[in-house]
Design a protein around this motif. Structure first.
Motif, mmCIF file in Angstrom:
data_model
loop_
_atom_site.group_PDB
_atom_site.id
_atom_site.type_symbol
_atom_site.label_atom_id
_atom_site.label_comp_id
_atom_site.label_asym_id
_atom_site.label_seq_id
_atom_site.Cartn_x
_atom_site.Cartn_y
_atom_site.Cartn_z
ATOM 1 N N LEU A 47 -28.567 -13.749 43.840
ATOM 2 C CA LEU A 47 -29.221 -13.222 45.247
ATOM 3 C C LEU A 47 -30.107 -14.312 45.985
ATOM 4 C CD1 LEU A 47 -29.495 -11.154 47.022
ATOM 5 C CD2 LEU A 47 -31.491 -10.099 45.829
ATOM 6 N N THR A 48 -30.661 -15.172 45.094
ATOM 7 C CA THR A 48 -31.429 -16.389 45.685
ATOM 8 C C THR A 48 -30.547 -17.325 46.006
ATOM 9 O OG1 THR A 48 -33.391 -16.032 44.156
ATOM 10 C CG2 THR A 48 -33.163 -18.246 45.067
ATOM 11 N N ILE A 49 -29.405 -17.534 45.507
ATOM 12 C CA ILE A 49 -28.567 -18.468 46.381
ATOM 13 C C ILE A 49 -27.762 -17.967 47.487
ATOM 14 C CG2 ILE A 49 -26.065 -19.272 46.041
ATOM 15 C CD1 ILE A 49 -26.719 -19.489 42.663
ATOM 16 N N LEU A 50 -27.752 -16.749 47.448
ATOM 17 C CA LEU A 50 -27.124 -16.068 48.921
ATOM 18 C C LEU A 50 -28.223 -16.338 49.827
ATOM 19 C CD1 LEU A 50 -24.983 -13.072 47.628
ATOM 20 C CD2 LEU A 50 -24.354 -15.281 48.391
ATOM 21 N N CYS A 51 -29.548 -16.143 49.504
ATOM 22 C CA CYS A 51 -30.589 -16.251 50.487
ATOM 23 C C CYS A 51 -30.687 -17.702 51.079
ATOM 24 C CB CYS A 51 -31.956 -15.850 49.879
ATOM 25 S SG CYS A 51 -32.259 -14.012 49.695
ATOM 26 N N LEU A 52 -30.411 -18.798 50.234
ATOM 27 C CA LEU A 52 -30.531 -20.160 50.661
ATOM 28 C C LEU A 52 -29.119 -20.350 51.671
ATOM 29 C CD1 LEU A 52 -31.419 -21.731 47.121
ATOM 30 C CD2 LEU A 52 -32.886 -21.663 49.242
ATOM 31 N N LEU A 53 -28.017 -19.835 51.165
ATOM 32 C CA LEU A 53 -26.920 -19.925 51.978
ATOM 33 C C LEU A 53 -26.854 -19.215 53.251
ATOM 34 C CD1 LEU A 53 -24.051 -19.606 49.323
ATOM 35 C CD2 LEU A 53 -24.787 -21.684 50.372
ATOM 36 N N LYS A 54 -27.777 -18.486 53.559
ATOM 37 C CA LYS A 54 -27.907 -17.762 54.917
ATOM 38 C C LYS A 54 -27.997 -18.796 56.097
ATOM 39 C CE LYS A 54 -30.732 -14.209 55.637
ATOM 40 N NZ LYS A 54 -32.273 -13.225 55.641
ATOM 41 N N ASP A 55 -28.508 -20.001 55.981
ATOM 42 C CA ASP A 55 -28.926 -20.631 56.909
ATOM 43 C C ASP A 55 -27.772 -22.090 57.204
ATOM 44 O OD1 ASP A 55 -31.052 -18.990 57.967
ATOM 45 O OD2 ASP A 55 -32.494 -19.928 56.672
ATOM 46 N N ARG A 56 -27.496 -22.362 56.029
ATOM 47 C CA ARG A 56 -26.695 -23.429 55.995
ATOM 48 C C ARG A 56 -25.996 -23.562 54.498
ATOM 49 N NH1 ARG A 56 -28.214 -27.964 52.573
ATOM 50 N NH2 ARG A 56 -30.099 -28.060 51.785
ATOM 51 N N GLU A 57 -24.898 -24.449 54.538
ATOM 52 C CA GLU A 57 -24.027 -24.812 53.302
ATOM 53 C C GLU A 57 -25.145 -25.269 52.381
ATOM 54 O OE1 GLU A 57 -21.211 -28.558 54.236
ATOM 55 O OE2 GLU A 57 -20.433 -26.712 54.122
ATOM 56 N N TRP A 58 -24.716 -25.155 51.060
ATOM 57 C CA TRP A 58 -25.446 -26.195 50.165
ATOM 58 C C TRP A 58 -24.609 -26.783 48.954
ATOM 59 C CZ3 TRP A 58 -30.869 -26.289 48.849
ATOM 60 C CH2 TRP A 58 -31.519 -25.819 49.679
ATOM 61 N N CYS A 59 -24.742 -27.835 48.745
ATOM 62 C CA CYS A 59 -23.917 -28.486 47.528
ATOM 63 C C CYS A 59 -24.618 -28.069 46.240
ATOM 64 C CB CYS A 59 -24.362 -30.239 47.794
ATOM 65 S SG CYS A 59 -23.514 -31.193 46.374
ATOM 66 N N VAL A 60 -23.679 -28.130 45.275
ATOM 67 C CA VAL A 60 -24.291 -27.667 43.875
ATOM 68 C C VAL A 60 -25.297 -28.625 43.310
ATOM 69 C CG1 VAL A 60 -23.437 -27.560 41.636
ATOM 70 C CG2 VAL A 60 -21.720 -26.829 43.281
ATOM 71 N N CYS A 61 -25.235 -29.852 43.715
ATOM 72 C CA CYS A 61 -26.171 -30.771 43.504
ATOM 73 C C CYS A 61 -27.524 -30.245 43.743
ATOM 74 C CB CYS A 61 -26.114 -32.282 43.693
ATOM 75 S SG CYS A 61 -25.752 -32.537 45.347
ATOM 76 N N GLU A 62 -27.703 -29.914 44.990
ATOM 77 C CA GLU A 62 -28.764 -29.380 45.946
ATOM 78 C C GLU A 62 -29.370 -27.945 45.068
ATOM 79 O OE1 GLU A 62 -28.772 -30.710 50.295
ATOM 80 O OE2 GLU A 62 -27.098 -28.997 49.717
ATOM 81 N N LEU A 63 -28.639 -27.079 44.873
ATOM 82 C CA LEU A 63 -28.714 -25.882 44.061
ATOM 83 C C LEU A 63 -29.109 -26.098 42.629
ATOM 84 C CD1 LEU A 63 -25.954 -23.912 45.284
ATOM 85 C CD2 LEU A 63 -28.183 -23.549 46.019
ATOM 86 N N VAL A 64 -28.632 -27.146 42.105
ATOM 87 C CA VAL A 64 -29.324 -27.732 40.586
ATOM 88 C C VAL A 64 -30.829 -28.082 40.476
ATOM 89 C CG1 VAL A 64 -29.257 -29.274 38.986
ATOM 90 C CG2 VAL A 64 -27.264 -28.228 39.624
ATOM 91 N N GLU A 65 -30.935 -28.810 41.988
ATOM 92 C CA GLU A 65 -32.533 -29.440 42.007
ATOM 93 C C GLU A 65 -33.461 -28.192 42.481
ATOM 94 O OE1 GLU A 65 -34.588 -32.171 45.159
ATOM 95 O OE2 GLU A 65 -32.529 -32.637 44.788
ATOM 96 N N VAL A 66 -33.196 -27.481 43.285
ATOM 97 C CA VAL A 66 -33.835 -26.477 43.756
ATOM 98 C C VAL A 66 -34.178 -25.416 42.673
ATOM 99 C CG1 VAL A 66 -34.062 -24.638 45.562
ATOM 100 C CG2 VAL A 66 -33.404 -26.723 46.217
ATOM 101 N N LEU A 67 -33.123 -24.687 42.162
ATOM 102 C CA LEU A 67 -33.163 -23.706 41.397
ATOM 103 C C LEU A 67 -33.457 -24.127 39.806
ATOM 104 C CD1 LEU A 67 -30.264 -21.438 42.609
ATOM 105 C CD2 LEU A 67 -32.652 -21.147 43.014
ATOM 106 N N SER A 68 -33.390 -25.349 39.658
ATOM 107 C CA SER A 68 -33.819 -25.878 38.338
ATOM 108 C C SER A 68 -32.849 -25.067 37.113
ATOM 109 C CB SER A 68 -35.314 -25.811 37.994
ATOM 110 O OG SER A 68 -36.160 -26.245 38.834
ATOM 111 N N ILE A 69 -31.757 -25.083 37.568
ATOM 112 C CA ILE A 69 -30.715 -24.564 36.595
ATOM 113 C C ILE A 69 -29.578 -25.761 36.484
ATOM 114 C CG2 ILE A 69 -29.098 -22.920 36.356
ATOM 115 C CD1 ILE A 69 -30.568 -21.133 38.035
#
Length: 107
Positions: free
Chosen positions: A20-42
């Motif tokens: 759900l957090t990922i989908l919230c981030l994707l509401k405004d723009r596309e995201w690279c996997v590397c960015e999601l790793v950084e932001v979500l600390s996963i």
């Protein structure tokens, strides 16, 4: 009944906080996997597993650019998911809740 089953399966994916957090981030723009790793600390494999599930249910689009994979929302044909996301925070508010900045910005 198939329509109800399909919607239930897709909405079940949103029951996971990370997805759900990922989908919230994707509401405004596309995201690279590397960015999601950084932001979500996963880990990258962890993010990839979540994205695989979302992609398999047609909730996100995947675009490969070189070694990176970018994701964007694909919910135009899923008004029930659009309705849920309408009440969720966008990128800026989600990042604030995570106490993070946009990838590439200095804290």
């Amino acid at each position: 009944m198939d329509q109800i089953k399909d919607a239930a399966e897709k909405l079940k994916l949103l029951g996971d906080k990370t997805r759900l957090t990922i989908l919230c981030l994707l509401k405004d723009r596309e995201w690279c996997v590397c960015e999601l790793v950084e932001v979500l600390s996963i880990s990258q494999p962890g993010i990839s597993q979540h994205m695989r599930k979302l992609k398999s249910h047609g909730i996100v689009n995947e675009a490969r650019r070189g070694q990176w994979v970018y994701y964007s929302l694909r919910v135009q044909d899923k008004p029930y998911i659009q309705a849920v996301l309408e009440y969720m925070p966008g990128t800026t508010d989600t990042l604030s809740l995570l106490n993070k900045k946009e990838p590439g910005q200095i804290l």
